[in-house]
Every structure is written in C-alpha cells, then in structure tokens.
Design an enzyme around this catalytic site. Structure first.
Site, PDB file in Angstrom:
ATOM      1  N   GLY A 197      -0.422   4.682   0.064  1.00  0.00           N
ATOM      2  CA  GLY A 197      -1.127   5.896   0.421  1.00  0.00           C
ATOM      3  C   GLY A 197      -1.771   6.544  -0.789  1.00  0.00           C
ATOM      4  N   GLY A 202      -6.129   0.539   5.056  1.00  0.00           N
ATOM      5  CA  GLY A 202      -5.254  -0.598   4.780  1.00  0.00           C
ATOM      6  C   GLY A 202      -5.907  -1.917   5.122  1.00  0.00           C
ATOM      7  N   ASP A 203      -6.680  -1.940   6.207  1.00  0.00           N
ATOM      8  CA  ASP A 203      -7.388  -3.159   6.582  1.00  0.00           C
ATOM      9  C   ASP A 203      -8.464  -3.495   5.556  1.00  0.00           C
ATOM     10  OD1 ASP A 203      -5.818  -2.995   8.872  1.00  0.00           O
ATOM     11  OD2 ASP A 203      -7.387  -2.019  10.046  1.00  0.00           O
ATOM     12  N   GLY A 215      -1.542   5.032  -4.315  1.00  0.00           N
ATOM     13  CA  GLY A 215      -2.278   3.832  -4.663  1.00  0.00           C
ATOM     14  C   GLY A 215      -1.709   2.588  -4.016  1.00  0.00           C
ATOM     15  N   SER A 275       0.847  -1.190   0.000  1.00  0.00           N
ATOM     16  CA  SER A 275       0.000   0.000   0.000  1.00  0.00           C
ATOM     17  C   SER A 275       0.884   1.243   0.000  1.00  0.00           C
ATOM     18  CB  SER A 275      -0.942  -0.007   1.212  1.00  0.00           C
ATOM     19  OG  SER A 275      -0.234  -0.209   2.416  1.00  0.00           O
TER      20      SER A 275
END
Length: 321
Positions: free
Chosen positions: A229, A258-259, A232, A227
């Site tokens: 931020g 993120g989860d 993308g 990931s």
C-alpha cells in the site's frame, strides 16, 4: 522465437466504478459519475501490458451472456482474445470511489459456477504455451472449481517450461505454494494481509514482512513480491530484499494498482531486467494506475518517469551459507 505474454483470469468481472464526492454510509448518495469496465485481475494485467506496448493474449473463463465489454476492450487494445466462453453471465464488482478520502470501497459479487470440464478445456488450450513464455495466473477462482485449480495449472505450465507469476490469495494461493518445488510458481505477488494469511501469523513490521517473504522464497519460489500500500512494495530474490517507495501520491482511484504492479513485473521479465529495475518498473506501473480510472495506464513516458522516482532500500542480505 521470443517469449510470449499470456494472462489467465479464472473469475473475470465487470467493474462498475461509482465516483462520489464523499461516501455517506446509510444515506442516499449522489454519484458524480459511473463507469463500467471489463476487469478481473488477469484482464487488468493484460490491459496494462497492452498500454505499455507489449503484445499479450488473455485467457480465462468468460460468461457468454455479457461478454461484449470484454470483447470491446480486447479489440480496442489489440489483445488476443483466447477466453473460453462459459454458460451464464460474468460477475459484477461495484467500486465506490470516495473522492474526498481518496479511497475505494469494493463490493465483489460471485461469478458464474464453472466445473472441472471447463477448467480441463482451458488447461488443454494452455498446453500450446512453450519454453520461455510468460504466464500470469491472476485472481480468485469461480464457484465450482477446487481450491487446487491454480496449483494444478501452475504444475502443468511449469512442466511446459513456462515462467509463471501467480497473484491469488487464500486457499488457492496456499494450495499452489504447497506444490513440490519443481511445480511452484516462479513469482508470487501477495499483499501484506495475504502473506500473513499464508504464514498463519500477523506481520506487523516491515522486518516481519521481509523475513516471511524470504522464508517463502527459500521454499522454492524464485521471486517474492509483496505490495504494501502506501509503504510501497518489497521484492526478494534470495540475494537481496528490496523495499521500494515513491513520493506521496494523490490517487484518483486505488482500484487495479496491484494488478498494474503485476503487469510491471511481467513487462520487466519480458525485458530481462534485473531485480532492482524490475521493482522500479512495477512501482512505476502501479503509481501511474493510481492516476487513472479503469484498467488503463498513461503514456509510456509518464510510467518511466515514475519508475525513475522510485527509491530502493535494502532490507535483508542474501544467504551466505
């Protein structure tokens, strides 16, 4: 029997999100609102999967003194509660959401100390998982557990022919990635900083991130997602390295994006999607989460629309030799 979805959260948390018009450090701040949600990475993943409409079981170590909000979340979303109750209270994480800057400051408190006996009991319960099942091992380890705890659980589950996605960081991630090839997770999802920490060097450019992810993939992890931020996310399966991006978003809160991305990867695996479509779906989950406070997603149609807006760009080709 079809694949079953499971999440494992070793260090869950009550997420207290305080929304502020503008955070002023060193001053008295008046909150617009405050809310408390049952959280922790694996719990958030299970919540997102349930919102998508998939049956999921939540496992982990839960402090019995304040388990009520978790039990309510699981009941509300029909998540199978397989959490092991341990002595003490689950930790609280404080999230300060600055509405003017569209960012969040996190203050994470330590959790209750757990021992090897608790971990052994949890591992024994997970012995019931079988071939083709999907397990998401997510988050940090609580005080009292060895840094190789995720590594050992990953090895156990791989021995049971479970498909394992690991989302952790620091020594716990490094220990799992030091497993022999047959005991490595099938998928890992570090962010750029966590991948750089594993590599032991800064990863300033996208090319450096892509080549480091490819190195990790070649070590035996089938699927590496990173990931990034606002830039993308990247996904590498050894055949292709894809960079996914979306049009600029106006996030209500970045907490849990993120989860949600991890939940999208698990949902894609459950649906046997190809890697490009898996990345699109994960991006749809993450972008949808940006529009909600707490571990919740909007309607399936909204997520699907965001996934369709995701653009992909090839970075590294597959190996030819």
């Amino acid at each position: 029997m079809s694949a079953q979805l499971h999440t494992v959260t070793a260090n869950p948390a009550l997420d207290q999100t305080v929304s502020l018009d503008a955070l002023q450090a060193g001053s008295v701040n008046i909150a617009r609102e405050a809310r408390v949600n049952a959280g922790g990475k694996g719990v958030n993943v299970a919540s997102c999967l349930a919102d998508w409409g998939l049956p999921v079981a939540a496992h982990g170590l839960l402090g019995r003194d304040n388990s009520g909000p978790f039990e309510q979340l699981f009941a509300d979303k029909n998540i199978a509660d397989r959490m092991l109750r341990v002595k003490g209270a689950t930790r609280t994480n404080i999230k300060l959401a600055d509405l003017s800057r569209h960012d969040t400051t996190d203050i994470n408190l330590p959790g209750p100390a757990c021992g090897e006996t608790d971990w052994a009991t949890l591992s024994d319960k997970l012995a019931a998982l079988g071939s083709g099942d999907i397990a998401v091992l997510a988050g940090s380890l609580p005080p009292g557990l060895a840094a190789d705890s995720w590594a050992r659980l990953c090895a156990q589950l791989k021995g049971q022919s479970v498909w394992v996605l690991l989302d952790s960081s620091g020594p716990a991630l490094a220990a799992a990635l030091a497993n022999p090839p047959e005991a490595l997770p099938d998928c890992v999802k570090p962010n750029r900083e966590e991948l750089a920490q594993w590599a032991g060097r800064p990863l300033g450019s996208l090319d450096e991130v892509a080549r480091c992810a490819r190195l990790l993939q070649q070590s035996g992890v089938s699927l590496v997602a990173v990931s990034l931020g606002e830039q993308g996310a990247l996904l590498d399966d050894g055949e292709q390295s894809w960079l996914a991006s979306l049009p600029p978003q106006q996030p209500l809160s970045t907490v849990g994006a993120g989860d949600a991305f991890v939940a999208g990867l698990a949902a894609a695996r459950c649906a046997s999607l190809g890697q490009a479509d898996s990345l699109r779906l994960a991006m749809g989950f993450a972008a949808a989460k940006l529009r909600r406070l707490g571990p919740h997603l909007p309607d399936r149609e909204d997520i699907t629309a965001l996934a369709a807006q995701t653009s992909l760009r090839a970075l590294l080709p597959g190996e030819t030799s």
